[in-house]
Design an enzyme around this catalytic site. Structure first.
Site, PDB file in Angstrom:
ATOM      1  N   HIS A  38       0.825  -1.204   0.000  1.00  0.00           N
ATOM      2  CA  HIS A  38       0.000   0.000   0.000  1.00  0.00           C
ATOM      3  C   HIS A  38       0.861   1.256   0.000  1.00  0.00           C
ATOM      4  CE1 HIS A  38      -4.440  -0.529   0.865  1.00  0.00           C
ATOM      5  NE2 HIS A  38      -4.013  -1.752   0.608  1.00  0.00           N
ATOM      6  N   GLU A 105      -6.164  -0.288  -6.803  1.00  0.00           N
ATOM      7  CA  GLU A 105      -7.170   0.575  -6.188  1.00  0.00           C
ATOM      8  C   GLU A 105      -6.696   2.024  -6.286  1.00  0.00           C
ATOM      9  OE1 GLU A 105      -5.487  -1.477  -3.764  1.00  0.00           O
ATOM     10  OE2 GLU A 105      -6.794  -3.221  -3.616  1.00  0.00           O
TER      11      GLU A 105
END
Length: 321
Positions: A38, A105
């Site tokens: 992330h 994402e």
């Protein structure tokens, strides 16, 4: 028999803590591990975002575990950079790394300022990136101009065997498509009947006989109230549903979405229970579905007690002990 892994959640915990806990998981009897990748956390409450690729070098050196990592090429990372990073780790630690690739994402990938397209276009970009990575692993000099551009690139430091490329999918449609190009599948836990449909779709698309991997989000604590509260505190934004997980761009936006998630909602996406026997039963059912690896993501903050409790009361049953 499924190998049971520990999931290192970089968006939730510091890299130093994750390294310490992964070493503890290895000592306690976990078979493997998996790392998230992330740039931003899902929530301001999580509050971390360590760089997974530098962390992986330390984790591979500090344990004997095989590792997996899931990344999205074509936005934040050029596929050549992912290929070089994976090849370097696999050259140093042979047969201990698999690389999962997904369409990404917005919360992680939109930081580059590139337009964030709809799913079909993201999949097309992913497939171009996969072809580039495979060609680089094969030692080819790669030039490609399309959704992704690469000019006269060649990897000089490569492992003897290419890194396994696993495709990420959470729907039947994507799983079937992934079966056409991936060396394996990774998906997240769902109701068993839905998981079976995803596995069947992967096989139908060309994945029959290839390894399948499961990431299972769970929340265990000594009391039912704490287990649910921890799941809501740390993972509510991920249970909002719809296209939220793919399209929102800021942790603050996920926190807003998470306000509407209730206890009964979080239990649809997280295995919440204080009962270790219930966790054993859930995971045993998944293990019986043929997964090569099941990675346990304890979404709550009790990491050391989770590792020790599951090592004593859950893992032996799953391993037939």
């Amino acid at each position: 028999m499924a190998r049971i892994g520990y999931h290192a959640s970089h968006e939730q915990f510091t890299p130093a803590d994750l390294l310490r806990w992964t070493k503890r998981a290895a000592e306690a009897g976990f078979d493997c591990a998996m790392s998230s990748d992330h740039f931003h956390p899902w929530s301001e409450r999580q509050g971390q975002s360590g760089f997974a690729w530098s962390w992986l070098g330390a984790a591979l050196e500090g344990t004997a575990l095989p590792f997996g990592i899931i990344s999205a090429p074509g936005y934040r990372y050029h596929p050549a950079v992912i290929a070089q990073g994976a090849a370097t780790l696999a050259q140093m630690y042979p047969a201990r790394l698999w690389l999962a690739l997904g369409s990404g994402e917005a919360i992680n990938e939109s930081i580059t300022g590139l337009p964030w397209p709809e799913k079909q276009e993201r999949n097309a970009r992913l497939l171009e990136s996969v072809e580039i990575i495979r060609a680089l692993f094969a030692g080819e000099t790669v030039t490609h101009r399309g959704r992704v551009t690469i000019v006269e690139a060649k990897l000089y430091s490569r492992p003897e065997e290419p890194v396994i490329l696993v495709g990420a999918a959470v729907s039947e449609k994507t799983a079937e498509w992934v079966g056409s190009w991936a060396d394996g599948l990774i998906t997240v836990h769902a109701k068993p009947e839905q998981l079976r449909k995803i596995l069947e779709a992967f096989d139908r698309g060309g994945g029959a006989g290839k390894p399948v991997i499961l990431q299972a989000a769970l929340s265990w604590a000594p009391t039912e109230e704490e287990a649910e509260a921890e799941a809501l505190h740390q993972w509510a934004p991920n249970a909002a549903g719809g296209e939220v997980n793919w399209d929102l761009r800021r942790p603050q936006d996920f926190d807003i979405a998470g306000r509407f998630v209730r206890g009964e909602d979080i239990r649809q996406s997280v295995l919440v229970s204080a009962d270790l026997g219930q966790h054993r039963a859930w995971l045993a059912e998944y293990a019986g579905m043929g997964f090569a690896e099941i990675h346990l993501h304890q979404v709550g903050r009790r990491q050391l007690s989770f590792i020790d409790a599951f090592a004593e009361h859950v893992l032996p049953a799953l391993k037939g002990g």
